[in-house]
Design an enzyme around this catalytic site. Sequence first.
Site, PDB file in Angstrom:
ATOM      1  N   LYS A  15      67.824  45.356  43.444  1.00 49.96           N
ATOM      2  CA  LYS A  15      69.221  45.299  42.997  1.00 49.96           C
ATOM      3  C   LYS A  15      69.355  44.562  41.670  1.00 49.96           C
ATOM      4  O   LYS A  15      69.985  45.060  40.730  1.00 49.96           O
ATOM      5  CB  LYS A  15      70.063  44.589  44.060  1.00 49.96           C
ATOM      6  CG  LYS A  15      71.447  44.199  43.579  1.00 49.96           C
ATOM      7  CD  LYS A  15      72.027  43.085  44.431  1.00 49.96           C
ATOM      8  CE  LYS A  15      73.254  42.504  43.791  1.00 49.96           C
ATOM      9  NZ  LYS A  15      73.100  41.112  43.395  1.00 49.96           N
ATOM     10  N   ASN A  16      68.764  43.371  41.590  1.00 50.35           N
ATOM     11  CA  ASN A  16      69.029  42.555  40.400  1.00 50.35           C
ATOM     12  C   ASN A  16      68.294  43.047  39.155  1.00 50.35           C
ATOM     13  O   ASN A  16      68.613  42.621  38.047  1.00 50.35           O
ATOM     14  CB  ASN A  16      68.762  41.068  40.685  1.00 50.35           C
ATOM     15  CG  ASN A  16      69.872  40.479  41.564  1.00 50.35           C
ATOM     16  OD1 ASN A  16      70.944  41.073  41.692  1.00 50.35           O
ATOM     17  ND2 ASN A  16      69.614  39.342  42.186  1.00 50.35           N
TER      18      ASN A  16
ATOM     19  N   CYS B  41      79.963  38.019  43.677  1.00 49.35           N
ATOM     20  CA  CYS B  41      79.864  37.074  44.783  1.00 49.35           C
ATOM     21  C   CYS B  41      80.297  35.682  44.354  1.00 49.35           C
ATOM     22  O   CYS B  41      79.862  35.174  43.330  1.00 49.35           O
ATOM     23  CB  CYS B  41      78.424  37.008  45.304  1.00 49.35           C
ATOM     24  SG  CYS B  41      78.030  38.366  46.392  1.00 49.35           S
TER      25      CYS B  41
ATOM     26  N   ARG C 281      80.775  29.867  38.521  1.00 45.58           N
ATOM     27  CA  ARG C 281      79.576  30.548  38.002  1.00 45.58           C
ATOM     28  C   ARG C 281      79.769  30.742  36.501  1.00 45.58           C
ATOM     29  O   ARG C 281      80.255  31.769  36.047  1.00 45.58           O
ATOM     30  CB  ARG C 281      79.366  31.879  38.734  1.00 45.58           C
ATOM     31  CG  ARG C 281      78.984  31.666  40.193  1.00 45.58           C
ATOM     32  CD  ARG C 281      78.662  32.961  40.893  1.00 45.58           C
ATOM     33  NE  ARG C 281      77.467  33.599  40.390  1.00 45.58           N
ATOM     34  CZ  ARG C 281      77.010  34.769  40.844  1.00 45.58           C
ATOM     35  NH1 ARG C 281      77.653  35.396  41.798  1.00 45.58           N
ATOM     36  NH2 ARG C 281      75.919  35.304  40.333  1.00 45.58           N
TER      37      ARG C 281
ATOM     38  N   ASP D 289      68.273  33.347  46.532  1.00 47.15           N
ATOM     39  CA  ASP D 289      68.871  34.501  47.217  1.00 47.15           C
ATOM     40  C   ASP D 289      68.276  34.730  48.605  1.00 47.15           C
ATOM     41  O   ASP D 289      68.707  35.620  49.328  1.00 47.15           O
ATOM     42  CB  ASP D 289      68.738  35.772  46.355  1.00 47.15           C
ATOM     43  CG  ASP D 289      69.569  35.672  45.081  1.00 47.15           C
ATOM     44  OD1 ASP D 289      70.456  34.803  45.009  1.00 47.15           O
ATOM     45  OD2 ASP D 289      69.323  36.458  44.148  1.00 47.15           O
TER      46      ASP D 289
ATOM     47  N   ARG E 122      76.917  45.799  48.968  1.00 50.94           N
ATOM     48  CA  ARG E 122      76.739  45.682  47.520  1.00 50.94           C
ATOM     49  C   ARG E 122      75.264  45.614  47.165  1.00 50.94           C
ATOM     50  O   ARG E 122      74.885  45.932  46.046  1.00 50.94           O
ATOM     51  CB  ARG E 122      77.419  44.397  47.013  1.00 50.94           C
ATOM     52  CG  ARG E 122      78.921  44.452  47.112  1.00 50.94           C
ATOM     53  CD  ARG E 122      79.527  43.236  46.515  1.00 50.94           C
ATOM     54  NE  ARG E 122      78.844  42.989  45.246  1.00 50.94           N
ATOM     55  CZ  ARG E 122      78.959  41.902  44.533  1.00 50.94           C
ATOM     56  NH1 ARG E 122      79.735  40.947  44.958  1.00 50.94           N
ATOM     57  NH2 ARG E 122      78.321  41.764  43.420  1.00 50.94           N
TER      58      ARG E 122
HETATM   59  C1  EPZ Z   1      71.398  35.950  39.128  1.00 45.92           C
HETATM   60  O1  EPZ Z   1      72.694  35.411  38.938  1.00 45.92           O
HETATM   61  C2  EPZ Z   1      71.487  36.815  40.359  1.00 45.92           C
HETATM   62  N1  EPZ Z   1      72.484  37.843  40.130  1.00 45.92           N
HETATM   63  C3  EPZ Z   1      71.838  35.957  41.569  1.00 45.92           C
HETATM   64  O2  EPZ Z   1      71.716  36.785  42.697  1.00 45.92           O
HETATM   65  C4  EPZ Z   1      70.859  34.804  41.722  1.00 45.92           C
HETATM   66  O3  EPZ Z   1      71.303  33.925  42.718  1.00 45.92           O
HETATM   67  C5  EPZ Z   1      70.713  34.036  40.411  1.00 45.92           C
HETATM   68  O4  EPZ Z   1      70.421  34.937  39.325  1.00 45.92           O
HETATM   69  C6  EPZ Z   1      69.600  32.998  40.455  1.00 45.92           C
HETATM   70  O5  EPZ Z   1      68.386  33.625  40.767  1.00 45.92           O
HETATM   71  C7  EPZ Z   1      72.187  38.932  39.441  1.00 45.92           C
HETATM   72  O6  EPZ Z   1      71.066  39.129  38.992  1.00 45.92           O
HETATM   73  C8  EPZ Z   1      73.277  39.927  39.242  1.00 45.92           C
HETATM   74  P1  EPZ Z   1      71.812  32.277  36.744  1.00 45.92           P
HETATM   75  P2  EPZ Z   1      73.052  34.709  37.549  1.00 45.92           P
HETATM   76  O7  EPZ Z   1      72.462  32.523  35.436  1.00 45.92           O
HETATM   77  O8  EPZ Z   1      72.285  35.381  36.475  1.00 45.92           O
HETATM   78  C9  EPZ Z   1      73.837  27.991  35.932  1.00 45.92           C
HETATM   79  C10 EPZ Z   1      72.355  37.812  44.691  1.00 45.92           C
HETATM   80  O9  EPZ Z   1      72.638  37.320  45.797  1.00 45.92           O
HETATM   81  N2  EPZ Z   1      74.354  28.653  34.718  1.00 45.92           N
HETATM   82  O10 EPZ Z   1      70.335  32.352  36.839  1.00 45.92           O
HETATM   83  O11 EPZ Z   1      74.522  34.677  37.449  1.00 45.92           O
HETATM   84  C11 EPZ Z   1      74.494  28.534  37.195  1.00 45.92           C
HETATM   85  O12 EPZ Z   1      75.705  27.870  37.475  1.00 45.92           O
HETATM   86  C12 EPZ Z   1      72.879  37.186  43.428  1.00 45.92           C
HETATM   87  O13 EPZ Z   1      71.666  38.828  44.532  1.00 45.92           O
HETATM   88  C13 EPZ Z   1      75.032  27.899  33.777  1.00 45.92           C
HETATM   89  O14 EPZ Z   1      75.247  26.704  33.947  1.00 45.92           O
HETATM   90  O15 EPZ Z   1      72.464  33.264  37.822  1.00 45.92           O
HETATM   91  C14 EPZ Z   1      73.412  28.301  38.219  1.00 45.92           C
HETATM   92  O16 EPZ Z   1      73.485  26.980  38.676  1.00 45.92           O
HETATM   93  C15 EPZ Z   1      73.893  36.168  43.685  1.00 45.92           C
HETATM   94  N3  EPZ Z   1      75.484  28.536  32.655  1.00 45.92           N
HETATM   95  C16 EPZ Z   1      72.107  28.464  37.423  1.00 45.92           C
HETATM   96  O17 EPZ Z   1      72.470  28.316  36.058  1.00 45.92           O
HETATM   97  C17 EPZ Z   1      75.276  29.855  32.439  1.00 45.92           C
HETATM   98  O18 EPZ Z   1      75.705  30.372  31.390  1.00 45.92           O
HETATM   99  C18 EPZ Z   1      71.404  29.800  37.578  1.00 45.92           C
HETATM  100  O19 EPZ Z   1      72.305  30.881  37.289  1.00 45.92           O
HETATM  101  C19 EPZ Z   1      74.585  30.604  33.399  1.00 45.92           C
HETATM  102  C20 EPZ Z   1      74.133  29.977  34.542  1.00 45.92           C
END
Ligand code: EPZ
Length: 431
Positions: A22-23, A117, A123, A307, A399
């Site tokens: 998915k991701n 989500c 987020r 995840d 989803r």
């Molecule tokens: C991706 O989300 C995945 N989603 C998430 O999977 C997954 O939990 C996450 O990566 C971590 O592996 C998709 O790929 C669509 P991040 P993403 O940016 O990219 C902080 C699922 O269940 N952060 O790696 O949105 C954030 O708050 C989903 O399949 C900032 O501070 O996650 C978090 O603490 C849910 N500023 C950490 O970084 C930013 O600009 C990691 O977030 C971006 C993120």
Amino acid sequence: MQKYIVRGGRPLYGEVRISGAKNAAVAIIPAALLVGGVCRIENVPQISDVTVLLKILRQIGANVRVLNTTDVEIDCTHINTTRVPQELAHKLRASYYLIGALLGRFGSAEVSMPGGCNFGGVRPIDQHVKGFAAMGADVREGDYIVARAKGGRMKGANIYLDVVSVGATMNIMMAAALADGVTVIENAAKEPHIVDLANFLNSMGANIKGAGTDTIRVFGVEALHGGTYAIIPDQIEAGTYMAAVAATGGDVLIRGIIPKHMDCITAKLQEMGVEVEEKDDTLRIRRDGELTRTNVKTLPYPGFPTDMQPQITTVLALARGTSIVTEGVWDNRYRYVGELTRMGAQIRVEGRTAIVEGVSHLTPATVQAYDLRAGAAMVVAALAATGTSEILNVQYIERGYEDIIGKLRSIGADIESVEYSEEEFIQRQIG
Ligand code: EPZ
């Protein structure tokens, strides 16, 4: 509305095939916007997030042909607009990838703030915005994110991510693929889907080096051409079936995986007394004895994936002894714990830590899927609890899990999806 009815308490036996990740899919489909030509994308999972993204691409002028259950052809040679309306974009988090892809190809993007989500916390996308700004884009955030590249083309830049972000790493890669000059992303995320996106773009003519390490270099090229690419298997879908077998007991062969991607999940389940045997692209998972306690800390790849946190916590709820789970990625991802405790689990959450006192069994209940992985955890719990459970809000689960009902039934689960009315839903909420 649909709900799942699960008559749990039976071990799982048989074989299950894993779908495309998915991701990876939710990044690679928007990345087709960078390509002037036909992209044939194979091993695309049939999940609602993919359906929404394909609709968005069609809406802005792409020619999308669904060839069969796994393959699509996307031709973004002619795009009518770089504005993505709210009604579809707000349905999924991954709509933020449309910003990087549109900026990269056209130097302009207007995309509604992403939905998706909600784990109960914020987020943010500040690291994405910081990257685009460093590459010369003017970015304004409101109901829509409006971004314009100065001079109409992104410029290579050095970007250090303050947090390891999957989304920011992939979005910057997309914005940089056709940029003028070299972009260096430091403290980049290393998840398998990062490598998959780089491989997709490189197979279409991009020049990206270092994906899968902390430092990614994107050498901007003039244009990308069409081609064929197959998406990697879904690490988390495979992990979820592993968790289901660990919770219920049984013996299941999981087909079509990349064993290396499963290492951290395999290692934890083995610590808990689950037998995992790896061979080529399969994993055989067996459990007939007791589960034993362990500690889990989620971290960016190659650490234990966040995840999988709700699903592994559900298995630990059934393990002898006290386990400590620490969430190292998200501020708040324990909303589902209340639902698990209603099924008899003994879990106490303190900040980013969950203290899990193992119990001998879970009891059936009616529970909510609060988000995609929380929903997956409810399925695992319901499969393990002897008796009939109901899971509401299953649109979250759909989803990200292709044909979860069919796949679970094929390994002996008694689970069905039935329609229920809005009135029943409201009654359940207040009752
Ligand atoms: C991706 O989300 C995945 N989603 C998430 O999977 C997954 O939990 C996450 O990566 C971590 O592996 C998709 O790929 C669509 P991040 P993403 O940016 O990219 C902080 C699922 O269940 N952060 O790696 O949105 C954030 O708050 C989903 O399949 C900032 O501070 O996650 C978090 O603490 C849910 N500023 C950490 O970084 C930013 O600009 C990691 O977030 C971006 C993120």
